[in-house]
Scaffold this motif. Structure first.
Motif, PDB file in Angstrom:
ATOM      1  N   ILE A   1       0.843  -1.191   0.000  1.00  0.00           N
ATOM      2  CA  ILE A   1       0.000   0.000   0.000  1.00  0.00           C
ATOM      3  C   ILE A   1       0.878   1.241   0.000  1.00  0.00           C
ATOM      4  N   ARG A   2       0.287   2.340  -0.379  1.00  0.00           N
ATOM      5  CA  ARG A   2       1.034   3.601  -0.414  1.00  0.00           C
ATOM      6  C   ARG A   2       1.021   4.232   0.976  1.00  0.00           C
ATOM      7  N   THR A   3       2.196   4.485   1.503  1.00  0.00           N
ATOM      8  CA  THR A   3       2.312   5.127   2.806  1.00  0.00           C
ATOM      9  C   THR A   3       3.290   6.286   2.668  1.00  0.00           C
ATOM     10  N   TYR A   4       3.556   6.955   3.783  1.00  0.00           N
ATOM     11  CA  TYR A   4       4.521   8.061   3.760  1.00  0.00           C
ATOM     12  C   TYR A   4       5.938   7.564   3.471  1.00  0.00           C
ATOM     13  N   GLU A   5       6.199   6.288   3.710  1.00  0.00           N
ATOM     14  CA  GLU A   5       7.562   5.769   3.586  1.00  0.00           C
ATOM     15  C   GLU A   5       7.915   5.548   2.127  1.00  0.00           C
ATOM     16  N   ARG A   6       8.972   6.205   1.661  1.00  0.00           N
ATOM     17  CA  ARG A   6       9.372   6.054   0.277  1.00  0.00           C
ATOM     18  C   ARG A   6      10.702   5.332   0.091  1.00  0.00           C
ATOM     19  N   ALA A   7      11.241   4.767   1.183  1.00  0.00           N
ATOM     20  CA  ALA A   7      12.468   3.986   1.040  1.00  0.00           C
ATOM     21  C   ALA A   7      12.175   2.686   0.290  1.00  0.00           C
ATOM     22  N   THR A   8      10.921   2.246   0.363  1.00  0.00           N
ATOM     23  CA  THR A   8      10.455   1.124  -0.447  1.00  0.00           C
ATOM     24  C   THR A   8       9.369   1.653  -1.386  1.00  0.00           C
TER      25      THR A   8
ATOM     26  N   THR B   1       4.475  -0.213   0.894  1.00  0.00           N
ATOM     27  CA  THR B   1       4.650  -0.906   2.172  1.00  0.00           C
ATOM     28  C   THR B   1       3.813  -2.186   2.107  1.00  0.00           C
ATOM     29  N   LEU B   2       4.498  -3.322   2.069  1.00  0.00           N
ATOM     30  CA  LEU B   2       3.786  -4.601   1.981  1.00  0.00           C
ATOM     31  C   LEU B   2       3.071  -4.850   3.308  1.00  0.00           C
TER      32      LEU B   2
ATOM     33  N   THR C   1       7.736  -4.250  -2.389  1.00  0.00           N
ATOM     34  CA  THR C   1       8.974  -3.607  -1.937  1.00  0.00           C
ATOM     35  C   THR C   1       9.598  -2.756  -3.039  1.00  0.00           C
TER      36      THR C   1
ATOM     37  N   TYR D   1      -3.052   4.998   6.250  1.00  0.00           N
ATOM     38  CA  TYR D   1      -4.480   5.268   6.109  1.00  0.00           C
ATOM     39  C   TYR D   1      -5.336   4.094   6.584  1.00  0.00           C
TER      40      TYR D   1
ATOM     41  N   THR E   1       2.054  12.866   4.879  1.00  0.00           N
ATOM     42  CA  THR E   1       1.232  12.029   4.020  1.00  0.00           C
ATOM     43  C   THR E   1       2.143  11.370   2.995  1.00  0.00           C
ATOM     44  N   TYR E   2       1.542  10.607   2.097  1.00  0.00           N
ATOM     45  CA  TYR E   2       2.338   9.960   1.039  1.00  0.00           C
ATOM     46  C   TYR E   2       2.927  10.983   0.078  1.00  0.00           C
TER      47      TYR E   2
ATOM     48  N   ARG F   1       5.121  13.753  -1.346  1.00  0.00           N
ATOM     49  CA  ARG F   1       6.395  14.336  -0.988  1.00  0.00           C
ATOM     50  C   ARG F   1       6.799  15.520  -1.873  1.00  0.00           C
TER      51      ARG F   1
END
Lengths: 346, 346, 346, 346
Positions: free
Chosen positions: A239-246, A249-250, A274, C242, D241-242, D244
């Motif tokens: 899913i799309r989350t704030y984390e963009r290192a991957t 986010t599985l 990933t 979310y 949020t997602y 950036r």
């Protein structure tokens, strides 16, 4: 449905809302909480939904009781559904691997990918002939030519075929060549497409939307199921989350959660989950351990030159290594299943 | 494109990647940073994209230089594009309001909604005849009958029509009745649909996807623009975030940002952006002040009995009040524009 | 550092920025890409950071090359760091379990929890004496009394102790009773607290922030490491997304990613990661398979009456069953490690 | 509190849960919905919270009725609270500007910034002396020296002072120099710090956490309010949020929502909310229009050389232009307020 009133609302202010409820033939129970009035509404949920209770300024919150999905729910069908993909069973306790390139790029490439897939123990060949691409200038897939090549490669190696359809116009041609029709993440709520693939009766691989909630995903499946098509595979692809290192986010907790709420099998996609090739194996292993019914993974004879998703594709060596690891974990999971059969977990 | 190597990589390990780059006819510049080697790649971006650089274990990060969208970019078209909706100009510095119910429910309802819309100063009537609904059991819209009713109501009050199309099969009929074709949030990346509506040449209202990034949104517009359709309206309707106190999070910073990156007008949707009727007015005002070219807002003669989205719909009284406020702010914004004409902002 | 100019910028407009760079004693390389100029800056990263390049209107993007964390990075310390918790080794290839209640509630409860923890094979007892609670009216923990009870219970069963510290004032007392000091998710970027616990030299369990990025997490560890404390355990406890069907979204891909970027061990917390007791076991299993060095899990003799987090706590029966499953998977992972020792993965 | 049972649960399975409820002296009402049983629990909410109802496998969902915050709620204090910052009133319908640099860098810089701030019409000087920085190697602020300089500069220009405190140890010194103590986004749930600043009785600027929910933010304020400190200013500074493309997503709908749920003033921070200097003015304008009571904005005599946050700081010219715009909009908002006084909005 439950209506929680604002704190300052008194019983004699309730008449407009109570009249409206009664006018629709619904029942209502007035509960006086410590500092708020709570209304319990009784009656047909579909009639309940015809009233916009939040439009009443006196209403603080509206709490639905009933799920909107039915055929998809575990309550409707307590046993696991086993989906039969032309002889390959998914959801029967085994772990099924679908492997192949992101895109079909040519006859040689897909034939080589099918050989690789088979060598590692996959039973289903993946590959895209119609590609959803962020930019209109990116490679959009080989279309029917690609489908033909994929079918040929799969048949040559005793594999089944899963491939994505992006619009109604191509359902017929995709259904002709594929054993499983995939609905991509961007189309999880393309409701007309869901209905149309539902009507084919074919197994449908329904990817979770880029920001699809568990509830929306279950409802999307319901669009297929109401067409009397119960051959649904949920595919968790991150899913799309704030984390963009991957790349995404599985969400592996979706595996046991979906299996609790629904009876359809759940597949994990560690490649899109990933977006980074050296995280694929660990997440494939974690997928097995989470209780998934299978995985779908991107492999390529030559990832560096892949026309799309090369970054997350495994080469032959890494793929075979991953499959050895998956096999070991699959056995461990079987041991757990057998052990728990003799026990009762509260 | 820029390739940032891993820290431990030395120059004599670079040959495989440099050979690959040269083999494709691209140029490369090797830069020795303080503790890393950085490669600058020169040449056609489309050829650059055919190599999956992240597949090389020595590569740490890949930084693209060029945007994938072109026709949509401000660089391509430095002046603002003004979209002409059958005489109503959007993007010329005025603030255009589109108002109407979520769904067309019947002749009387839409006629009454059109009267309300007009009374408040709206120039375009909104309303759904094909509705994307999470659940297959929810009301799906009146279809062509709804379109007819909406057209009639709009004409009776001198309004234009905007309405959503959900699949290719209905483009023709929607184009027949509507002045602006809306692409809903769930279809922002339904690429075949984007191409197909692009071909109609009609103004397209392109909603931002539920979790669409600014870059994806610009690229989605590019799918329309490559069809030589430059009548695009971006509609910011809120994005999905962790916060659930509102239905979505209205991202008003997208207004000035999109106007900086692109030449097409930007419209705000405070109804879906908040999901709560008493937050609509403040967000409509904030939309004006952010520099938007217009807004699209849900109103209903009787929100309590609305068949959909009643929670976020304004009744006549609140709508008229909002429009009075919007008018005051529009004038203030005009005063600001005129004042800044005489100044140079760095 | 790389500066990507806006498309329309020409070389003779660059002088202000180039002068500024040279004035600081830094080097600069001007690269002419296909349609943009790109500047490569050479020199000390700390000096580079003193210029706000984005303040120049001609700059489109700024790309940093160097990571800000150093001691925490895998480049700095290529081997795995093994943290020694008073004899219990974490990071040496074994899988260590920390188990216990959310809060210490009394002598009997924590003694019983310690017995349970030990019976299942845990080596470290968890439990909160200072509790971060959303509401000031919720139970805030027993303080030093709780610490004493926990130490006693742990000693009685041959366990080590991990517990959270929330502010500098309590570091001394917590360090007196605990073997591992935990920094909670809300304090991942409480920088003064990080420095202060760093100075104790004790093992620190550093939870990922509620919306902490991978990069922020690594930098938070750096605050501890610069105090010459290299006894750091990263604890992945789920991130805020979310999706609200689970309390958080457990990001298991963070396990292999953190182990790639850093040398410190990574622990998973399936209790906070899901918030739902019957998802804890599957996620514990998935944690093992993802390659984690251990887990921290909430158990309670009587979850229904737990003073906090009862919803996600396992009772004895479920905990013991989970531990049997974890043991089977740990063995499977060992088999994988041994097998891959003989192979070279590209 | 409302308990929604799983669908298959029948009345005679309810005894364990009903016994538990009665044992605690609470009342219970059993409601038979169309396809589920729903329990309404009556009694003291604090006792209700001592039972972990989700631990009962028969429970599907738990719905709380009462908010955990009290003193912060609009129900508790229906009128707007006006916070008096040494003579500057916030929350009385005016719009107050706080402006200044991210960090105090030296006497000359802060004196010049104070002059600028005053020239534009700001009433309060912002500036950091203790800086929360992601990396331990970044500039951490000048400490007490910085506080002194800021106080001097503010006094020289007739301004008040707002500055951040990061840990308890510095509250005394910060309180000595500052008129408003700011709690930064990373510390919104640093509960011991909240209690400690609450005790000073000083006005507190409480920033929303990086991913703080509306409910958590209200509860964080409650930690201050229970110390009998009712001088609270909520500061919306953008959420993670997602997306950036901006540093954060400024959630302006939080302004009317917080003002609906609470009686304390709400301030917007368009600098951190966007992170990009040329988006600050539009978002400042939108902040005024959303109904905020003020704003806090970063300005710098020389943004290019700012030691921190130069990217989002305005230079004098842009700041003065923004303030002219804000003044025009503030007048427009006053006009709206006066107009609506004569009307009753449903």
């Amino acid at each position: 449905m439950i209506l929680i009133m604002k704190q300052e609302v008194t019983e004699n202010q309730l008449s407009p809302i109570i009249n409206k409820i009664k006018e629709k033939g619904l029942g209502v129970q007035v509960n006086h909480g410590k500092d708020r009035i709570v209304l319990g509404l009784l009656g047909d949920p579909e009639i309940l939904q015809t009233i916009s209770f939040k439009s009443y300024p006196m209403v603080d919150r509206v709490v639905p009781i009933t799920n909107s999905y039915k055929l998809t729910s575990r309550e409707f069908h307590p046993q696991n559904t086993v989906v039969d993909v032309d002889g390959v069973k998914i959801g029967d306790g085994s772990f099924v691997t679908m492997a192949g390139p992101c895109s079909v790029e040519g006859e040689e490439q897909i034939m080589e990918a099918a050989r690789m897939a088979k060598a590692g123990g996959a039973q289903i060949l993946r590959g895209g002939a119609y590609k959803p691409r962020t930019s209109p200038y990116a490679f959009q897939g080989l279309g029917e030519e690609g489908l033909k090549m994929m079918r040929k490669a799969a048949d040559a190696h005793g594999l089944k075929v899963i491939t994505e359809v992006m619009d109604e116009a191509h359902i017929e041609v995709v259904a002709k060549y594929a054993d499983v029709i995939q609905i991509g993440a961007r189309n999880m709520q393309n409701f007309r497409l869901l209905e149309a693939v539902g009507k084919t009766g074919k197994p449908i691989g329904l990817k979770r939307g880029i920001s699809g909630t568990i509830e929306e995903w279950l409802n999307a499946a319901e669009y297929i199921a109401v067409q009397q098509n119960f051959n649904i595979l949920f595919i968790e692809r991150g899913i799309r989350t704030y984390e963009r290192a991957t790349r995404n986010t599985l969400d592996l907790s979706a595996v046991p959660l979906m299996k609790k709420l629904s009876h359809f099998p759940v597949i994990v996609d560690p490649s899109h989950g990933t977006g980074i090739w050296d995280l694929v194996s660990p997440m494939a292993r974690a997928g097995v351990a989470s209780g998934a019914d299978g995985m779908i993974v991107e492999i390529h004879p030559d990832p560096v030159n892949a026309w799309s998703d090369g970054d997350q594709s495994l080469n032959e060596k890494n793929y075979l290594q991953m499959m050895r690891e998956v096999t070991i974990l699959t056995k461990a999971m079987k041991q757990i299943t057998e052990q728990t059969k003799e026990e009762i977990v509260c």
